[in-house]
Design an enzyme around this catalytic site. Structure first.
Site: not given
Lengths: 264, 278
Positions: B40-42, B44-45, B165
């Protein structure tokens, strides 16, 4: 915005279009310089003919050039009238107190008028036939000798290139923000001066913040692609002089000679 | 097979953050592998991607790329081996025209102009953008800009491509196009692909899927293994492929379905046999 002709580029492949941008830039400055050599009707006639010859060579419609003059019209008229009324000498045609229309006044007015029009024509010709990008290349190439004086020419060129590349992007962004703020009830361009200035703030600040985030993304992308500063970079786009550039230079010299010969 | 990327107990904390963005991440990626990282967002990707080519320096731990440990000295060698395609195509377009942008990375390495022209033409050919070489970015669509960004990376001939992304701002058609392009490139040369994504179809086409949750690796396995845990994924704020969702909808209507993951083709085959036995 669309009314402004100066600074617009008209795509084409005429003789003038194909000149090296450095030649065009230098020749335009030189041409504007030698316009000041002309001082009688013969030399002005030569310059006018030369200008129209170049316009003909560029294959751009004359209308574009006339529209280029339009925003400057009031300044031209004002200067011409000043010249007409305040130059003394020669035959006096009309006098009222210290205002006088004289022979010299009229001819000076006409010369100033021609000078203005020719300068605007030639700078319009430069921008109509040269892509902003090529102009930036030309500036970089011409500034290169300044590297001896430790002027960061390659960095300046990169800044110029990125700035040019982001002009349309930021314009789009501006329109988007304006519409978004309009949808929320901001009224641009109405009310008194103070209200109008205040209405610009909700446009300016998001645009400013956006620029920062673009700058950061761009810097990251440049870093990731190995940008280590201006030194040691090679160039993909290079400018080359061709025979026609020599012809253009020769044309300028002939024109100068003719002017020196004819001027009073 | 050699390891393209080795990440050893990597931790990273942003300067004024209280929590680490990445905590003790260890991960090996083999050469030629396609690994998808989802989360999910945040989670650490993106931080992970930036730690791999040294845009961020690990707080602790060690990253090794193609046998080179990531240090101050060989950071530029590593960046030459790793190409990153970022999210917003507009903000990563450096050049004034398509050709210039593709050449940017090559210019940075001081490549002679003759070779540069060959490489730029070749890269544009591969992404099908040859006809656009002298176009300005303002006149390209989002998908076209993203293809130019990919061309800029493949012109540098990297061993590893990271898609951060890269397809998130594209429409479904543009997304599919970019993925097919990467797939084709991978078949042509032994390319390691690390794709960071929210797009579940992109993850489904990978060799291995890694779930990152709050800066730590939560799960790792083949897409089939990962997607079989449908409801668990949804709890982590992720999506499951359409076939999996359909399977669960059928199960809730009392139809017997296998527990393992089925892709679209597998699902069609299963439904077909199911029907024929009735």
């Amino acid at each position: 915005m669309n009314k402004l002709i100066l600074g617009r580029y008209i795509p084409g492949d005429s003789w003038i279009h194909q000149l090296d941008p450095r030649t065009k830039l230098l020749a335009s400055f030189y041409y504007i310089g030698i316009i000041f050599l002309a001082n009688d009707w013969k030399s002005y006639l030569v310059m006018t003919l030369a200008t129209f010859f170049m316009i003909w060579l560029s294959k751009v419609k004359l209308g574009f050039f006339l529209r280029g003059v339009r925003p400057m019209l009031w300044l031209i008229l004002f200067t011409v009238l000043l010249q007409v009324f305040f130059t003394t000498g020669g035959k006096v045609y009309w006098q009222w107190g210290w205002l006088a229309i004289t022979q010299f006044g009229l001819s000076n007015g006409a010369f100033i008028f021609m000078r203005f029009v020719l300068i605007i024509f030639i700078s319009t010709l430069l921008t109509l036939t040269t892509q902003p990008l090529s102009l930036a290349d030309a500036v970089e190439s011409l500034l290169r000798p300044l590297r001896v004086l430790h002027v960061p020419v390659t960095e300046l060129a990169l800044v110029l290139q990125i700035a040019l590349r982001f002009v349309p992007t930021l314009m789009d962004q501006t329109t988007k923000i304006m519409n978004a703020q309009r949808a929320r009830g901001v009224d641009f361009g109405s009310g008194n001066l103070f209200q109008q200035m205040k209405a610009v703030v909700p446009l300016l600040i998001p645009l400013f913040v956006d620029s920062f985030s673009i700058a950061e993304d761009l810097a990251t992308a440049m870093d990731a692609r190995g940008y280590q500063g201006g030194d040691g970079r090679s160039k993909f786009r290079v400018l080359k002089y061709h025979r026609r550039d020599g012809v253009a230079a020769a044309g300028m010299i002939v024109l100068t000679g003719l002017l020196l010969l004819l001027r009073a | 097979m050699t390891e393209a990327i080795q990440i050893d107990h990597l931790s990273y904390t942003y300067p004024d953050a209280t929590h680490p963005a990445l905590a003790d991440v260890s991960l090996d990626i083999a050469q030629g592998e396609w690994v998808a990282i989802i989360g999910h967002n945040g989670s650490g990707k993106s931080t992970l991607a930036k730690n791999i080519n040294g845009l961020l320096a690990p707080t602790s731990g060690q990253v090794t790329v193609a046998g080179l440990p990531l240090t101050e000295e060989n950071i530029w060698d590593i960046r030459a081996k790793v190409g990153i395609v970022f999210q917003n195509p507009d903000n990563q377009f450096v050049g004034a025209t398509v050709g210039d942008d593709v050449a940017f990375g090559l210019e940075n390495r001081g490549m002679p102009r003759d070779e540069m022209i060959v490489r730029v033409d070749d890269a544009l050919e591969q992404v099908n953008m040859s006809a656009f070489s002298s176009r300005e970015p303002a006149r390209l669509s989002g998908g076209q800009k993203q293809r130019v960004a990919i061309a800029g990376i493949i012109a540098q001939r990297p061993d590893i491509i990271i898609l951060d992304e890269a397809t998130s701002m594209l429409d479904p058609a543009g997304r599919l196009e970019v993925l097919q392009l990467i797939q084709a490139l991978r078949e042509r040369q032994s390319l390691t692909v690390l794709s960071i994504t929210h797009d579940i179809d992109e993850a489904a086409s990978a060799d291995r899927v890694i779930i990152l949750n709050d800066g730590a690796i939560k799960e790792s396995g083949t897409p089939a293994e990962i997607f079989a845990r449908g409801p668990e994924l949804i709890e982590l704020g992720l999506d499951v492929p359409f076939a999996e969702r359909l399977k669960h909808a059928l199960i809730s209507r009392g139809i017997n379905m296998p527990a393992h993951y089925l892709d679209e083709e597998g699902l069609v085959n299963y439904l077909w046999t199911l029907h024929s036995t009735m």
